[in-house]
Every structure is written in C-alpha cells, then in structure tokens.
Design a protein around this motif. Structure first.
Motif, PDB file in Angstrom:
ATOM      1  N   TYR A 195      -7.356   8.171  -0.329  1.00 27.89           N
ATOM      2  CA  TYR A 195      -6.204   8.371  -1.210  1.00 27.89           C
ATOM      3  C   TYR A 195      -4.921   8.527  -0.380  1.00 27.89           C
ATOM      4  CZ  TYR A 195      -9.383   8.942  -5.169  1.00 27.89           C
ATOM      5  OH  TYR A 195     -10.328   8.735  -6.146  1.00 27.89           O
ATOM      6  N   LYS A 196      -5.045   9.126   0.798  1.00 27.13           N
ATOM      7  CA  LYS A 196      -3.869   9.280   1.670  1.00 27.13           C
ATOM      8  C   LYS A 196      -3.353   7.912   2.125  1.00 27.13           C
ATOM      9  CE  LYS A 196      -2.295  11.495   5.948  1.00 27.13           C
ATOM     10  NZ  LYS A 196      -2.698  12.336   7.120  1.00 27.13           N
ATOM     11  N   GLU A 197      -4.284   7.026   2.487  1.00 27.01           N
ATOM     12  CA  GLU A 197      -3.903   5.678   2.921  1.00 27.01           C
ATOM     13  C   GLU A 197      -3.302   4.877   1.768  1.00 27.01           C
ATOM     14  OE1 GLU A 197      -7.158   4.899   6.485  1.00 27.01           O
ATOM     15  OE2 GLU A 197      -7.748   4.613   4.390  1.00 27.01           O
ATOM     16  N   ILE A 198      -3.855   5.065   0.563  1.00 23.70           N
ATOM     17  CA  ILE A 198      -3.301   4.391  -0.612  1.00 23.70           C
ATOM     18  C   ILE A 198      -1.883   4.878  -0.876  1.00 23.70           C
ATOM     19  CG2 ILE A 198      -3.517   4.119  -3.132  1.00 23.70           C
ATOM     20  CD1 ILE A 198      -6.554   4.244  -2.751  1.00 23.70           C
ATOM     21  N   ALA A 199      -1.672   6.181  -0.707  1.00 23.01           N
ATOM     22  CA  ALA A 199      -0.340   6.758  -0.917  1.00 23.01           C
ATOM     23  C   ALA A 199       0.674   6.133   0.042  1.00 23.01           C
ATOM     24  CB  ALA A 199      -0.391   8.271  -0.732  1.00 23.01           C
ATOM     25  N   GLU A 200       0.280   5.963   1.295  1.00 23.21           N
ATOM     26  CA  GLU A 200       1.180   5.352   2.284  1.00 23.21           C
ATOM     27  C   GLU A 200       1.518   3.920   1.896  1.00 23.21           C
ATOM     28  OE1 GLU A 200      -0.863   5.750   5.965  1.00 23.21           O
ATOM     29  OE2 GLU A 200      -0.494   7.911   6.137  1.00 23.21           O
TER      30      GLU A 200
END
Length: 211
Positions: A168-173
């Motif tokens: 989810y962190k990578e998707i947010a970026e």
C-alpha cells in the motif's frame, strides 16, 4: 535465478513426484520437502532459508494446511502460498484464501497447468483456476459490475494496483498521495463492494477489466 519452492505434504510419494515434475520447469526448483507445518517451521528456522513459494497440502498431521498458511501469512507474508489439495469444497477454498493462500490447485492438475499457474503466481501475485474463481465470486456478497458506477476515478485507479504485488505504501507513492489516503480508498472499496480482503478487491478488479 530460479524461484525456490518448499513442498509441504505428508504423502512422501506425492511430494517426491512433485519434486521430479518441478525439476523439469525452467523457472523453479524445490529446495526442501516437509511432511507438515511444524516441520516447515523447523526447516525455515534451522536452515535460515525462506522459499519464494510454499506448495501446501491441507490435510496433514500435527499442523494442517490451514494452520500453516496462517503462520506463513503472519510470519513471512512475502512467501507466496499455493494450495495443492484434493479438497475442492467452498469452505476449504475460502478459508485458505483468508489465511493467505494466493493460489489453489487440485492434485489432479496437469504438469503443464501447474507450471503455468506457478508462473502466473510469480508474475501477478496470485492465480486461481476457473473453478476456484467461481467459488470466490459466489462469496462476493452479490457484488456485480453495476457497482462500478459507485466508484470514484481515484478508487478505480487504486483497484488496478490491487492486482500487483506492490505494498500500500508503494501504491501511495505511485498515486502521489499518502499511505493514509490509500487506506481510505481501500476501506471505501471494502464498504462499497462489500468485500473484506485485498484478494477480493483483486478478483473484482480482474473480473471487471481493471487489469
């Protein structure tokens, strides 16, 4: 470099046969076999070797597939779990998926289909054959394509990324927003689509052409 596999099955002949079949696959190799979940835990800790994929049976003594999958999900979420079982009932399929399984095959699967499933598991992060997908769809609480009209453009964008292995962190970026915003997209989709897991979101995304 080949993707490493651990086979967990209390039927030694089946485990050995699987190892022989997989040895002929270009992209995969079996690094060890175990007779149950407890032995898997012991080998991972003793050998300090974490396989990319665990090929997991359900019915086993001491620590069955349900318990083993849940332990893997909590302890090594990066490991991809592929169920290989004779059990094709709805309860087993849904429970294994909830416990972290990313693929579910039957033991009568043809070797070429097994190789294809393994490749899809690595490439897409999960793979379910048609019969298993139908069970998953039937447990989506009546979610249909008509629900797409309820979604915002950002929620639709987020849906596309649920199919990937990105966190989810990578998707947010990638979406140029905060992880908290991405979590709100996820929670809104859970509510709108009446789903409870990322696997459910990914299946919905595939079913409705968001891939």
């Amino acid at each position: 470099m080949k993707n490493t596999i651990a086979i967990v099955d209390d039927h030694i002949l089946i485990a050995q046969a699987l190892k022989g079949i997989i040895s002929k696959f270009e992209n995969f190799e079996v690094i060890f076999e175990c007779e149950n979940g407890k032995e898997l835990i012991h080998k991972i800790k003793a050998l300090k070797t974490v396989p990319n994929i665990v090929m997991l049976d359900i019915s086993m003594p001491e620590m069955n597939g349900f318990e083993t999958a849940l332990w893997l999900k909590e302890s090594y979420p990066e490991i991809k779990i592929m169920v290989l079982s004779m059990q094709n009932d709805e309860q087993s399929v849904i429970k294994m998926i909830r416990n972290g399984a990313k693929s579910y095959l039957l033991k009568n699967t043809h070797p070429r289909d097994l190789e294809m499933a393994l490749n899809k598991l690595v490439q897409d992060g999960f793979f379910y054959p048609d019969w298993a997908s139908k069970i998953i769809y039937s447990n989506m609480n009546g979610t249909t394509s008509s629900s797409i009209s309820k979604l915002t453009e950002r929620e639709k964008e987020f849906l596309k990324y649920t199919i990937t292995e990105m966190s989810y962190k990578e998707i947010a970026e990638l979406m140029c927003c905060s992880p908290r915003t991405v979590e709100s997209y996820r929670d809104n989709l859970f509510e709108k689509l009446e789903l409870k897991t990322r696997v459910g979101l990914a299946v919905y995304a595939l079913k409705n052409g968001f891939s």
